[in-house]
Design a protein around this motif. Structure first.
Motif, PDB file in Angstrom:
ATOM      1  N   UNK A  32       2.440  -2.429   7.090  1.00 45.97           N
ATOM      2  CA  UNK A  32       1.145  -2.753   6.485  1.00 45.97           C
ATOM      3  C   UNK A  32       0.261  -1.516   6.433  1.00 45.97           C
ATOM      4  N   UNK A  33       0.277  -0.726   7.520  1.00 49.88           N
ATOM      5  CA  UNK A  33      -0.547   0.477   7.547  1.00 49.88           C
ATOM      6  C   UNK A  33      -0.162   1.439   6.436  1.00 49.88           C
ATOM      7  N   UNK A  34       1.170   1.640   6.270  1.00 50.59           N
ATOM      8  CA  UNK A  34       1.616   2.578   5.237  1.00 50.59           C
ATOM      9  C   UNK A  34       1.275   2.067   3.837  1.00 50.59           C
ATOM     10  N   UNK A  35       1.428   0.751   3.600  1.00 50.51           N
ATOM     11  CA  UNK A  35       1.097   0.201   2.273  1.00 50.51           C
ATOM     12  C   UNK A  35      -0.400   0.310   1.997  1.00 50.51           C
ATOM     13  N   UNK A  36      -1.189   0.007   3.043  1.00 49.74           N
ATOM     14  CA  UNK A  36      -2.640   0.105   2.865  1.00 49.74           C
ATOM     15  C   UNK A  36      -3.067   1.545   2.621  1.00 49.74           C
ATOM     16  N   UNK A  37      -2.498   2.470   3.457  1.00 53.62           N
ATOM     17  CA  UNK A  37      -2.855   3.875   3.295  1.00 53.62           C
ATOM     18  C   UNK A  37      -2.443   4.396   1.916  1.00 53.62           C
ATOM     19  N   UNK A  38      -1.241   4.003   1.493  1.00 55.66           N
ATOM     20  CA  UNK A  38      -0.765   4.471   0.192  1.00 55.66           C
ATOM     21  C   UNK A  38      -1.688   3.981  -0.927  1.00 55.66           C
ATOM     22  N   UNK A  39      -2.134   2.718  -0.793  1.00 58.78           N
ATOM     23  CA  UNK A  39      -3.004   2.182  -1.830  1.00 58.78           C
ATOM     24  C   UNK A  39      -4.386   2.838  -1.786  1.00 58.78           C
ATOM     25  N   UNK A  40      -4.911   3.061  -0.549  1.00 56.89           N
ATOM     26  CA  UNK A  40      -6.227   3.662  -0.413  1.00 56.89           C
ATOM     27  C   UNK A  40      -6.235   5.123  -0.851  1.00 56.89           C
ATOM     28  N   UNK A  41      -5.058   5.774  -0.632  1.00 53.35           N
ATOM     29  CA  UNK A  41      -4.985   7.185  -1.026  1.00 53.35           C
ATOM     30  C   UNK A  41      -4.890   7.368  -2.540  1.00 53.35           C
ATOM     31  N   UNK A  42      -4.548   6.322  -3.236  1.00 47.61           N
ATOM     32  CA  UNK A  42      -4.504   6.407  -4.698  1.00 47.61           C
ATOM     33  C   UNK A  42      -5.922   6.580  -5.230  1.00 47.61           C
TER      34      UNK A  42
END
Length: 631
Positions: free
Chosen positions: A298-308
């Protein structure tokens, strides 16, 4: 019958037995009835509205109209005339000029039979004509002595006995001498009045012609005004369509950009919703051990989305309709156009739909009137130039050869030349209905019309005026070759010469002081050449002016600059945009006349049109050519 004179007050016709006519000071007639019954002693003539106060003016019987009435009655109403010789009531058939009596048929026979009246002149009423009576009037004091003398002091007729009794020391003349003098005066008055009336009739014709011209002008101007505003409305409609098309295009582009941004934002929001939904489910259903396993995912998916990078949306400003200049446009429209006379027309600047010298002149006048820091000589020169330009605007079209010119040597006059139709040689040329000079005889040549007899062309109606600045005009010539030219075939000639040389030779270049441009077939170059000449000598010879091909047609467009201040003449090829030749040291001591000629109708069709005044397309490139040629 309307032929009988009428009273100028009651409008009743005079007749032989009715009230006698009296003469008013305005020479109109009034009947005795109106004279005796005038209200307040004042008579008003209805013909000319003249009022006559009878207390100040004593009217006399109108003897002339009485005789006119008698003559008209004898001619048109002879049955009303009765014999005056005998009171027998018989109808008169003749008039005795010696006795001034009407005679019936019986009295006529008796008149002719008596020795005393046998030689009297009798006139039948059927062919009765007015005649001046020569029967002397008897003196009322010394009857039967006749009145044959005129007393100038008393202003009366007198007899011989009166002359020696009561008028001995008065100035007296014989009646026939005074009458002869009065007749001469009356003839002079009649001549003067006839001359005045002729002028009045001419004025009446001019006024009527002016009325017709005014009606024609009204219709023409009405059509022109309608056409002008239809064009303006069409231009406004076209501009409205352009603005609406521009609006539609901008709106379409903006909406397309917004749709792209919307799709991007909706896609990002949808992905964000997936992550949020799953995180919500994890928080709802996951055990502690599940949390440990899912935390990294979840952290990686959230971070990936937020970093977009977040989709950036641009603010779309509200579009506006820019009406800058609308008030000025409205003001210009309110002042646009004026119906003026030709005399007033010169006071209005012509709209050339380009940057005009008139605007520059006005700006320059304001600039130099308000200038206090400039050098005094510059300001003075600019002011003189401004006044010079304003004066020229009243008589011709002008152009500034340099925008910053401060002297009149850089002012170009586009003078209004015209062909002199009264000085054209009609043997081989004429001017057609469009005003062009044609190399053929006119089919409607006026009989006996005199023009040039040697020079087979024409000149302008006036010579160049002394202007101290360059003057300019152009010719546009259409040339059609029926055959391939050979020998020394001439096509056209434009130039200038002195007044006494206008009809001295067949060509301008054969005169003592000519300056000309000739187009002809050249035997040296075996083609059609341009030659500039000065005082009978070639200055420049340019070959290959146009192809020498039968059946072809070409247009030759030449400009002529005359500068009496610089003593120069410049020939310009307007079509090729170059100076052909500059002639220096031109003799400007006497007025020079523009000359024009077209040649050889058996092998050519030549039509030369004058381009002058506002019709000249004065471009900046053309100005630069003229400045360079004159410098």
């Amino acid at each position: 019958m309307d032929i009988f004179p009428m009273c100028s007050v009651c409008q009743q016709q005079f007749d032989l037995k009715g009230p006698a006519p009296y003469l008013l000071p305005c020479l109109h007639a009034v009947c005795e009835t109106c004279v005796t019954s005038a209200t307040g002693g004042v008579i008003s003539c209805s013909t000319c509205q003249t009022e006559v106060n009878l207390t100040d003016t004593r009217l006399k019987k109108d003897a002339v109209r009485q005789k006119e009435i008698f003559h008209l009655t004898a001619k048109h109403r002879p049955t009303e005339l009765l014999c005056t010789n005998e009171d027998d009531g018989n109808q008169a058939v003749c008039w005795c000029q010696d006795c001034e009596e009407l005679l019936c048929e019986y009295c006529q026979n008796m008149h002719c039979s008596l020795k005393l009246t046998r030689k009297h002149v009798l006139q039948n009423l059927s062919d009765f004509k007015p005649a001046v009576s020569n029967i002397p009037t008897p003196c009322s004091i010394h009857s039967p002595d006749s009145l044959y003398l005129f007393d100038r002091r008393c202003n009366i007729l007198i007899c011989g006995r009166c002359r020696f009794e009561d008028h001995a020391d008065h100035e007296v003349e014989k009646l026939d001498v005074v009458a002869e003098s009065i007749l001469k005066q009356l003839d002079q008055h009649k001549t003067e009045l006839a001359t005045l009336q002729a002028r009045q009739q001419s004025n009446i014709q001019n006024i009527r012609r002016g009325t017709e011209i005014t009606d024609t002008t009204h219709n023409t101007l009405k059509e022109n005004i309608g056409h002008t505003f239809r064009v303006l409305r069409s231009q406004l409609d076209q501009r409205e369509k352009e603005l609406l098309t521009d609006l539609e295009g901008q709106t379409k582009a903006t909406k397309a950009s917004l749709r792209t941004q919307l799709n991007t934002c909706e896609g990002a929001s949808k992905k964000c919703s997936y992550v949020i939904d799953y995180v919500t489910k994890v928080l709802t259903y996951a055990s502690q051990s599940d949390l440990l396993e899912l935390e990294s995912s979840v952290r990686e998916a959230t971070r990936a989305f937020l970093d977009t990078a977040e989709t950036q949306t641009q603010d779309i400003p509200a579009a506006v309709f820019n009406t800058n200049g609308l008030s000025k446009l409205k003001s210009n429209i309110s002042r646009f156009g004026a119906v003026v006379t030709k005399d007033m027309e010169k006071q209005y600047a012509r709209d050339k739909e380009t940057q005009t010298e008139h605007d520059f002149i006005a700006e320059m006048e304001i600039k130099y009137k308000n200038s206090i820091d400039e050098n005094e000589n510059i300001v003075k020169r600019a002011s003189e130039t401004t006044h010079f330009l304003l004066g020229l605007l009243n008589e011709c079209d002008v152009h500034l050869l340099k925008p910053d010119a401060l002297d009149k040597s850089m002012v170009l006059k586009c003078i209004h030349l015209k062909y002199d139709t009264d000085n054209i040689n009609l043997k081989g040329t004429h001017i057609n209905t469009e005003g062009d000079l044609i190399n053929s005889k006119s089919e409607t040549r006026s009989a006996g019309k005199r023009g040039k007899t040697i020079y087979e062309g024409t000149c302008s109606t006036i010579p160049y005026p002394l202007a101290d600045c360059p003057q300019y005009w152009e010719t546009e010539t259409r040339v059609g070759l029926d055959k391939t030219l050979t020998w020394n075939i001439l096509i056209l000639e434009v130039g200038v010469c002195a007044e006494r040389e206008r009809d001295m030779a067949f060509y301008v270049d054969r005169r003592p002081h000519p300056y000309s441009l000739i187009v002809h077939y050249c035997t040296t170059h075996k083609g059609i050449c341009r030659v500039t000449m000065k005082e009978g000598k070639d200055v420049l010879h340019l070959p290959d002016t146009i192809p020498n091909t039968a059946g072809t047609s070409h247009t030759l467009h030449y400009g002529v600059v005359y500068d009496d201040a610089r003593k120069k003449i410049v020939f310009i090829d307007v079509k090729e945009k170059k100076v052909i030749s500059t002639l220096d040291n031109v003799d400007c001591s006497q007025p020079l006349w523009p000359m024009f000629r077209v040649y050889n109708p058996h092998v050519l069709n030549v039509s030369m049109r004058l381009v002058v005044g506002i019709d000249i397309n004065m471009t900046e490139e053309k100005k630069a050519m003229i400045v360079k040629a004159l410098s």
